[in-house]
Enzyme design. Structure first.
Site, PDB file in Angstrom:
ATOM      1  N   HIS A  63      45.162  61.768  63.368  1.00 45.02           N
ATOM      2  CA  HIS A  63      46.576  61.688  62.998  1.00 45.02           C
ATOM      3  C   HIS A  63      47.447  61.208  64.157  1.00 45.02           C
ATOM      4  O   HIS A  63      48.355  60.395  63.970  1.00 45.02           O
ATOM      5  CB  HIS A  63      47.036  63.058  62.483  1.00 45.02           C
ATOM      6  CG  HIS A  63      48.498  63.150  62.227  1.00 45.02           C
ATOM      7  ND1 HIS A  63      49.336  63.928  62.980  1.00 45.02           N
ATOM      8  CD2 HIS A  63      49.291  62.529  61.323  1.00 45.02           C
ATOM      9  CE1 HIS A  63      50.575  63.795  62.538  1.00 45.02           C
ATOM     10  NE2 HIS A  63      50.580  62.952  61.535  1.00 45.02           N
ATOM     11  N   GLU A  66      47.065  57.604  64.452  1.00 43.96           N
ATOM     12  CA  GLU A  66      47.864  56.941  63.406  1.00 43.96           C
ATOM     13  C   GLU A  66      49.296  56.689  63.911  1.00 43.96           C
ATOM     14  O   GLU A  66      49.858  55.609  63.746  1.00 43.96           O
ATOM     15  CB  GLU A  66      47.859  57.814  62.151  1.00 43.96           C
ATOM     16  CG  GLU A  66      48.698  57.271  61.002  1.00 43.96           C
ATOM     17  CD  GLU A  66      49.522  58.367  60.353  1.00 43.96           C
ATOM     18  OE1 GLU A  66      50.754  58.295  60.450  1.00 43.96           O
ATOM     19  OE2 GLU A  66      48.935  59.290  59.757  1.00 43.96           O
ATOM     20  N   HIS A  67      49.870  57.710  64.559  1.00 49.34           N
ATOM     21  CA  HIS A  67      51.209  57.526  65.152  1.00 49.34           C
ATOM     22  C   HIS A  67      51.204  56.430  66.221  1.00 49.34           C
ATOM     23  O   HIS A  67      52.125  55.619  66.312  1.00 49.34           O
ATOM     24  CB  HIS A  67      51.675  58.831  65.806  1.00 49.34           C
ATOM     25  CG  HIS A  67      52.264  59.820  64.872  1.00 49.34           C
ATOM     26  ND1 HIS A  67      53.488  60.402  65.078  1.00 49.34           N
ATOM     27  CD2 HIS A  67      51.807  60.336  63.711  1.00 49.34           C
ATOM     28  CE1 HIS A  67      53.756  61.248  64.096  1.00 49.34           C
ATOM     29  NE2 HIS A  67      52.745  61.232  63.258  1.00 49.34           N
TER      30      HIS A  67
END
Lengths: 433, 444
Positions: A63, A66-67
């Site tokens: 995650h 992803e950022h």
């Protein structure tokens, strides 16, 4: 006669997904669905990596990466990705799950070349500086505070999943544990990126007002020269048999008690998955559903009550039930009422009409879902990630075959207390400091 | 499964302020005012065998009596809880059996009743739709049941720091104006509402001449007309009363509201009274707010507070422009200890917008997004129905699809500076902070 004819037409057309599938030489899969209702399109790229592929102490890595994917490459500097898409009148975003990490753009279809170029660039050329990683780590910690630390019901859900899985990496949350986030280093992200972000581990999905030959040629030009990465060896941890109910409590400032129960359930590729989905629908879809009618409408002991089969996973996951108690009601009574509704299915199968209603709802939502290009791409991707987009067609066919007796049988087989994990929120009054 | 599967997936960017042109040869819809005063908008789309109907009725909280807050919401809420011939369960079972949906939604300016069905079920759908709008039973038992449920959700909202902040902000900005009151009412105001109040409110406002019906999907004008003749024949025009509302006023100095909760984050809203939808500066304000905090990662607030300082996940600002003047608000959440810094940065960005012209690039990027993304606002039946309803209610005209581009293109840097000076207030804002006050140690 007219009815029968319409029914047959309906049947043949409803489940045919006109998806064209291609695989480039470097292993990149491309799925294209032409939809010319409006002059817009969505471009999506899904990587087969999610929190299930992370390790102890490094949760939240997929995650956070992803950022970081929005932080710029050699060719396109920091802060430029979303700005370029928005300048073209588009919107963009991304999502991470236990199974996958996906990126998408939505825009006027004549501008689809832009996301193709930008996504090809950031598949291999991302720049990860220490400064940017540390700053974005802070952002994700704020995201965790917002969505978990200060949301008592989410904390219960997070705990139930963590307790249901003692072995399988499904146990940890996609966003990661707070202490792990604090320790993530740029090198962790670089390794994760270099391992998983490659054409042979990705799927492109395009839905909208496009011509498939033109799109395929653009995609081949942009992605075709990116070399395949070595195949990834993954360790497969299987969840051991659960032999007895697990219960836990969260005591936190809150107003109303809340309960979540999770039963071990097979994934959608198992033939019992269809009947479990119908069970979830009869229990929970709409105000005429059994849980709403019993707990919310008749007994008025719950503010809300729900159930759902979570089968879109590569490995067996969960069937969930939950409720928020009404003010002044005992959560124990709420739990008993939910369990009583489940026991009813074991004694007698649901009526033909209830099963037909569930099938009609699932079928109608498939047709109504085609109103949105984004939702179509999202569904194709969700099935593709766990075993191929054609599972979507099989799923719809499978639902059609479910009988009332199937629903009874799967309730008896899977919704048993020995494989149940229950989490209960006990509200504390806000202490003033 | 299909509907719930994405609930716990994390979205990277929360961009509530993003809203979205190009030229369309064919008119987007046909408009007609029927003999009974109802405005009908029809957009036939044959791509899918589905039909979407949105009925907007000017019976929102702006027309409810001051001491009966929650009446408009409760009345709308009760529509599908029983009619003279159908029980609550019969209604939900009928629509759900065919996989359709029939729902009501509250609003300040208008409430909506929405129907989605497969084409084959359109007759049944219109039958239900007209029955719940024309013949609601408002039985005492259902009224009690809904009041209890609404009171329970009011209690549950106290768990949500975002809702706590938003309610306190609305009350402080709007005072006695209905925009500042919670649409669901309060536990006390709900106790004051009687069956007679509900029946009278329905009688007084649920009228065809108060109604916009938008129908999008696989239905021809002829089919639609026959549905209306069959199911809405007896809906008669009547005069309805207009209330005169107190105008909200700007504060003369900052007002700070601190709400103590043991939370990991401070939930912060800074803002003040905004503009009406028919304000001619609406388009300058739209471009200005895109640059300030409406444009996601293209906005200054996001760039400063999230991208550069890592202080928050969600940072946004928006003007809610409605029938009456709405509000401007900038909102974000940050760990308690960073609250002072984040508030100072937000105020600094508001002040910079008021004192310095935006750059050429910011202006052209904002216009490019706002005009270029228009097709995305109308690329599904559901979106077209919502768009047409708003276009009709706010009197924007069916040529708005083309005019919007012209309005946005005409905005200059001077317009933006003027709009910022006029509509952003750094000396008379309302600041709401919900969080751990000891850790936050607010300087405001």
């Amino acid at each position: 006669m007219l009815f029968i004819l319409l029914f047959l037409l309906f049947h043949t057309h409803a489940y045919a997904l006109d998806v064209s599938e291609y695989t480039l030489k470097n292993g990149l899969k491309v799925l294209i669905l032409e939809d010319h209702k409006a002059p817009t399109a969505t471009f999506q790229i899904w990587y087969r990596v999610g929190s299930r592929d992370e390790n102890t102490g490094k949760t939240g890595l997929s995650h956070l990466l992803e950022h970081m994917m929005f932080k710029g490459t050699k060719k396109h500097g920091p802060k430029t990705f979303s700005q370029a898409i928005q300048r073209a009148g588009g919107t963009d975003n991304a999502f991470t799950s236990k199974e996958y990490t996906g990126y998408f753009e939505l825009l006027a279809s004549d501008r689809i070349g832009l996301p193709i170029e930008l996504e090809a660039d950031r598949m291999r050329n991302l720049i990860l500086t220490k400064e940017a990683v540390l700053s974005e780590r802070d952002v994700v910690m704020e995201e965790r505070r917002l969505h978990y630390e200060d949301d008592p019901q989410r904390l219960v859900y997070e705990g139930v999943v963590a307790m249901a899985f003692m072995n399988h990496p499904y146990r940890w949350p996609v966003i990661g544990w707070m202490s792990d986030l604090k320790g993530l280093e740029p090198d962790d992200l670089i390794n994760h990126y270099q391992t998983w972000y490659a054409p042979n581990n990705a799927v492109i999905i395009v839905v909208g007002d496009v011509k498939k030959e033109e799109i395929l040629s653009k995609i081949t030009d942009a992605f075709g020269d990116i070399p395949a990465a070595p195949a990834i060896k993954t360790v497969k941890t299987e969840e051991a048999q659960q032999r007895g109910e697990r219960r836990f409590f969260v005591k936190k400032e809150a107003e109303l008690p809340f309960i979540v129960s999770a039963y071990k359930a097979p994934d959608i590729r198992h033939e019992d998955g269809f009947a479990l989905d119908v069970l979830g629908s009869i229990l929970s879809d709409g105000k005429s559903s059994r849980l709403y009618q019993s707990l919310v409408y008749e007994q008025q002991i719950a503010l809300s009550a729900w159930a759902g089969y979570e089968g879109l996973y590569k490995d067996p996951f969960l069937f969930l039930t939950g409720a928020t108690a009404a003010f002044g009601k005992n959560i124990e009574d709420v739990e008993k009422a939910i369990n009583a509704e489940i026991e009813k299915f074991k004694k007698a199968p649901p009526s033909e009409r209830e099963v037909q209603k569930a099938k009609n709802q699932i079928e109608a939502s498939f047709i109504m879902g085609q109103d949105s290009i984004y939702m179509q791409a999202k569904m194709i991707g969700s099935f593709e990630m766990i075993g191929g987009w054609r599972l979507w067609e099989k799923y719809l066919e499978g639902i059609r075959k479910v009988s009332p007796e199937d629903v009874r049988r799967v309730t008896e087989k899977y919704l048993v207390s020995d494989t149940r994990t229950t989490g209960i929120l006990i509200p504390l009054k806000d202490g003033n400091k | 499964m299909i509907k719930k599967i994405h609930v716990f997936i994390l979205l990277f960017l929360c961009s509530p302020g993003l809203f979205i042109t190009s030229s369309y040869a064919a008119p987007i819809a046909e408009r007609e005012v029927l003999d009974n005063g109802m405005t009908l908008l029809h957009s036939g789309k044959t791509g899918l065998p589905i039909v979407t109907v949105v009925i907007a009725i000017k019976a929102g909280s702006v027309v409810e009596p001051e001491d009966k807050s929650g009446l408009a919401n409760l009345t709308a809420d009760l529509l599908n809880e029983g009619t003279k011939t159908r029980s609550s369960k019969e209604i939900s079972d009928a629509i759900e059996f065919v996989g359709g949906s029939l729902s009501t939604a509250r609003g300040a300016d208008y409430i909506t009743v929405s129907l989605s069905v497969l084409k084959k079920d359109i007759g049944m759908g219109f039958d239900l739709l007209s029955d719940i709008i024309l013949n609601p039973a408002f039985s005492d038992a259902e009224i009690q049941r809904r009041k209890t449920a609404i009171k329970n959700s009011i209690i549950q909202q106290k768990e949500d720091p975002g809702v706590i902040a938003s309610k306190a902000f609305g009350e402080a900005v709007f005072g006695k104006h209905p925009y500042g009151k919670p649409a669901e009412g309060t536990e006390e105001s709900l106790d004051r509402i009687t069956r007679e109040d509900i029946a009278a409110f329905h009688q007084g406002y649920y009228l065809p001449n108060n109604t916009i019906m938008t129908v999008v999907g696989d239905i021809s004008k002829g089919e639609l007309k026959s549905m209306l003749n069959r199911y809405f024949m007896n809906w008669q025009r009547r005069d309805s009363k207009e209330l005169s509302l107190p105008a909200s006023a700007l504060k003369d100095k900052p007002k700070v509201i601190k709400i103590q909760k043991n939370l990991a984050q401070a939930n912060i809203i800074i803002g003040h009274l905004g503009i009406k939808r028919d304000n001619p500066d609406y388009y300058a304000v739209s471009v200005m707010n895109y640059i300030l905090g409406g444009g996601g990662f293209a906005s200054r607030l996001m760039d400063n507070i999230r991208d550069n300082k890592g202080l928050a996940y969600d940072v946004h600002s928006y003007f809610s422009a409605n029938k009456y003047a709405g509000s401007f608000q900038a909102g974000f959440q940050t760990k308690n200890e960073s609250a002072n810094t984040a508030i100072a940065e937000a105020l600094k960005e508001m002040e910079r917008m008021r004192t310095e012209p935006v750059s050429d690039k910011e202006l052209s990027d904002a216009k490019s997004y706002l005009t270029g993304s228009f097709p995305l606002r109308i690329d599904s039946n559901r979106k077209i129905a919502a768009f047409l309803t708003a276009v009709e209610y706010y009197g924007l005209g069916l040529d708005y699809v083309d005019n919007y581009r012209k309005f946005i293109e005409a905005v200059t840097k001077d317009d933006i500076l003027r709009a910022a000076k006029k509509y952003l207030h750094t000396g008379s804002y309302v600041l709401v902070v919900v969080g751990d006050m000891e850790k936050a140690a607010l300087k405001y």
